[in-house]
Structures are given as C-alpha cells and as structure tokens.
Design a protein around this motif. Structure first.
Motif, PDB file in Angstrom:
ATOM      1  N   ALA A  23       0.675  -1.156  -0.018  1.00 23.41           N
ATOM      2  CA  ALA A  23       0.049   0.137   0.072  1.00 23.41           C
ATOM      3  C   ALA A  23       1.015   1.107  -0.154  1.00 23.41           C
ATOM      4  N   ILE A  24       0.599   2.152  -1.002  1.00 27.03           N
ATOM      5  CA  ILE A  24       1.387   3.240  -0.855  1.00 27.03           C
ATOM      6  C   ILE A  24       0.546   4.536  -0.992  1.00 27.03           C
ATOM      7  N   GLN A  25      -0.579   4.781  -1.458  1.00 28.65           N
ATOM      8  CA  GLN A  25      -1.461   5.867  -1.633  1.00 28.65           C
ATOM      9  C   GLN A  25      -2.968   5.411  -0.943  1.00 28.65           C
ATOM     10  N   PHE A  26      -3.505   6.334  -0.677  1.00 30.23           N
ATOM     11  CA  PHE A  26      -4.962   6.088  -0.340  1.00 30.23           C
ATOM     12  C   PHE A  26      -5.778   7.459  -0.732  1.00 30.23           C
ATOM     13  N   ARG A  27      -6.942   7.315  -0.858  1.00 28.20           N
ATOM     14  CA  ARG A  27      -8.066   8.228  -1.110  1.00 28.20           C
ATOM     15  C   ARG A  27      -9.171   7.869  -0.198  1.00 28.20           C
ATOM     16  N   ALA A  28      -9.625   8.812   0.407  1.00 24.20           N
ATOM     17  CA  ALA A  28     -10.720   8.747   1.529  1.00 24.20           C
ATOM     18  C   ALA A  28     -12.024   9.194   1.121  1.00 24.20           C
ATOM     19  N   GLY A  29     -13.100   8.740   1.273  1.00 20.75           N
ATOM     20  CA  GLY A  29     -14.377   9.299   0.861  1.00 20.75           C
ATOM     21  C   GLY A  29     -15.552   8.424   1.575  1.00 20.75           C
ATOM     22  N   LEU A  30     -16.688   8.726   0.673  1.00 21.96           N
ATOM     23  CA  LEU A  30     -17.754   7.690   0.673  1.00 21.96           C
ATOM     24  C   LEU A  30     -17.984   6.839  -0.288  1.00 21.96           C
ATOM     25  N   LEU A  31     -18.323   5.676  -0.134  1.00 22.97           N
ATOM     26  CA  LEU A  31     -18.633   4.650  -1.061  1.00 22.97           C
ATOM     27  C   LEU A  31     -20.199   4.360  -1.288  1.00 22.97           C
ATOM     28  N   LEU A  32     -20.610   4.765  -2.378  1.00 22.75           N
ATOM     29  CA  LEU A  32     -22.262   4.668  -2.478  1.00 22.75           C
ATOM     30  C   LEU A  32     -22.511   3.121  -2.946  1.00 22.75           C
ATOM     31  N   GLU A  33     -23.495   2.661  -2.400  1.00 23.76           N
ATOM     32  CA  GLU A  33     -23.926   1.212  -2.845  1.00 23.76           C
ATOM     33  C   GLU A  33     -25.346   1.393  -3.793  1.00 23.76           C
ATOM     34  N   TRP A  34     -25.161   0.875  -4.759  1.00 19.42           N
ATOM     35  CA  TRP A  34     -26.501   0.828  -5.765  1.00 19.42           C
ATOM     36  C   TRP A  34     -26.976  -0.526  -6.107  1.00 19.42           C
ATOM     37  N   LYS A  35     -28.273  -0.582  -6.285  1.00 20.94           N
ATOM     38  CA  LYS A  35     -28.760  -1.800  -6.761  1.00 20.94           C
ATOM     39  C   LYS A  35     -28.467  -1.981  -8.276  1.00 20.94           C
ATOM     40  N   VAL A  36     -27.856  -2.962  -8.730  1.00 16.92           N
ATOM     41  CA  VAL A  36     -27.471  -3.292 -10.037  1.00 16.92           C
ATOM     42  C   VAL A  36     -28.385  -4.491 -10.586  1.00 16.92           C
ATOM     43  N   ASN A  37     -28.592  -4.150 -12.048  1.00 20.30           N
ATOM     44  CA  ASN A  37     -29.257  -5.438 -12.631  1.00 20.30           C
ATOM     45  C   ASN A  37     -27.851  -6.166 -13.221  1.00 20.30           C
ATOM     46  N   HIS A  38     -27.689  -7.554 -12.687  1.00 17.97           N
ATOM     47  CA  HIS A  38     -26.607  -8.248 -13.008  1.00 17.97           C
ATOM     48  C   HIS A  38     -26.638  -8.764 -14.470  1.00 17.97           C
ATOM     49  N   ARG A  39     -27.968  -8.883 -14.956  1.00 14.31           N
ATOM     50  CA  ARG A  39     -27.747  -9.466 -16.358  1.00 14.31           C
ATOM     51  C   ARG A  39     -27.201  -8.307 -17.372  1.00 14.31           C
ATOM     52  N   THR A  40     -27.726  -7.170 -17.070  1.00 18.04           N
ATOM     53  CA  THR A  40     -27.440  -6.091 -17.927  1.00 18.04           C
ATOM     54  C   THR A  40     -26.273  -5.212 -17.465  1.00 18.04           C
ATOM     55  N   GLU A  41     -26.008  -5.281 -16.148  1.00 16.29           N
ATOM     56  CA  GLU A  41     -24.834  -4.621 -15.565  1.00 16.29           C
ATOM     57  C   GLU A  41     -25.199  -3.037 -15.436  1.00 16.29           C
ATOM     58  N   SER A  42     -26.523  -2.584 -15.420  1.00 16.30           N
ATOM     59  CA  SER A  42     -26.861  -1.220 -15.254  1.00 16.30           C
ATOM     60  C   SER A  42     -27.542  -0.964 -14.031  1.00 16.30           C
ATOM     61  N   LEU A  43     -27.162   0.411 -13.583  1.00  9.60           N
ATOM     62  CA  LEU A  43     -27.869   0.674 -12.329  1.00  9.60           C
ATOM     63  C   LEU A  43     -29.284   0.766 -12.309  1.00  9.60           C
ATOM     64  N   VAL A  44     -29.862   0.257 -11.206  1.00  5.51           N
ATOM     65  CA  VAL A  44     -31.496   0.025 -11.152  1.00  5.51           C
ATOM     66  C   VAL A  44     -31.977   1.138 -10.174  1.00  5.51           C
ATOM     67  N   ALA A  45     -31.574   1.330  -8.962  1.00  3.58           N
ATOM     68  CA  ALA A  45     -32.001   2.198  -7.765  1.00  3.58           C
ATOM     69  C   ALA A  45     -30.613   2.539  -6.942  1.00  3.58           C
ATOM     70  N   GLY A  46     -30.965   3.606  -6.554  1.00  3.18           N
ATOM     71  CA  GLY A  46     -29.803   3.950  -5.470  1.00  3.18           C
ATOM     72  C   GLY A  46     -29.665   5.460  -5.318  1.00  3.18           C
ATOM     73  N   PRO A  47     -28.589   6.108  -4.592  1.00  3.82           N
ATOM     74  CA  PRO A  47     -27.902   4.855  -3.984  1.00  3.82           C
ATOM     75  C   PRO A  47     -28.635   4.484  -2.598  1.00  3.82           C
ATOM     76  N   ARG A  48     -28.432   3.189  -2.442  1.00  2.00           N
ATOM     77  CA  ARG A  48     -29.232   2.545  -1.186  1.00  2.00           C
ATOM     78  C   ARG A  48     -28.573   2.892   0.066  1.00  2.00           C
TER      79      ARG A  48
END
Length: 119
Positions: A23-48
């Motif tokens: 590990a040499i560098q980091f970036r801190a922040g918020l990760l947003l979790e979204w609901k994803v359609n796994h078949r098309t890999e498109s965002l469906v809803a969120g951020p949850r």
C-alpha cells in the motif's frame, strides 16, 4: 499514506503464484452502494447506502504492477482510520494486477521504499 498504516497493517501470506503488493497511497471518501441489474450491469436504484471507505493503491516492488482495493474506514477528528483488518501488504497473482504506466513506475518505487524495508 501514513507510516503507521504501513507499519501496523497486516500482511497477507504470499502464495507460489502470487506477488506481494504494498500500500502506497489512499483516497478517503464515501462509497455509494447501488442496486445493479446483474444481467445488464446497469444501475437500477440507489444509492441505497453510503459508507466511509478508503481506496488504497497497492504496487509491486518494481512498481510495474498495481491494484486498487477498498477498505471500510472511520472518519475521526484527527483524520481517517482504516478498519482493523487493513492490510498494508496483500498478495495477488500478476494476472489480477494492472500494468503501471512507465511514467509512474519510478515514483511508485520511491514511495514504496520510503514506507517499507524492501530491497
């Protein structure tokens, strides 16, 4: 990256077909979790949900390969703190890593040598 993270982070064991990455560098922040359609890999809803996290850059000793890993974190009055399971050295097969642009390899090696006792 703080020296204390490099010193106190755990080290994953390195398997026969793996290389150590540091590990040499980091970036801190918020990760947003979204609901994803796994078949098309498109965002469906969120951020949850959103959660504080670190995106950490790990590089090989020669600076030629790298990978990014995310860790949960806590924001404190004095800054960011990674979760207790944070690893300052991980192990990955070279096929799992990305090649580093030649213009960045020397600076990555310099950062790695400043944080870790590697030859």
């Amino acid at each position: 990256m703080p020296q204390s993270w490099a010193t106190n982070g755990s080290h994953e064991p390195v398997g026969d077909d793996e290389q150590p990455l540091y590990a040499i560098q980091f970036r801190a922040g918020l990760l947003l979790e979204w609901k994803v359609n796994h078949r098309t890999e498109s965002l469906v809803a969120g951020p949850r949900r959103e959660r504080p996290a670190l995106r950490v850059l790990y590089v090989s000793r020669d600076g030629q390969q790298a990978i990014v890993r995310e860790w949960d974190a806590e924001r404190t009055a004095s800054g960011w703190r990674p979760e207790p399971e944070f690893a300052s050295r991980i192990a990955r097969a070279s096929t799992d890593c990305d090649d580093v642009d030649i213009d960045n390899q020397e600076s990555y090696r310099t950062m790695l040598e400043a944080r870790y006792d590697v030859a």
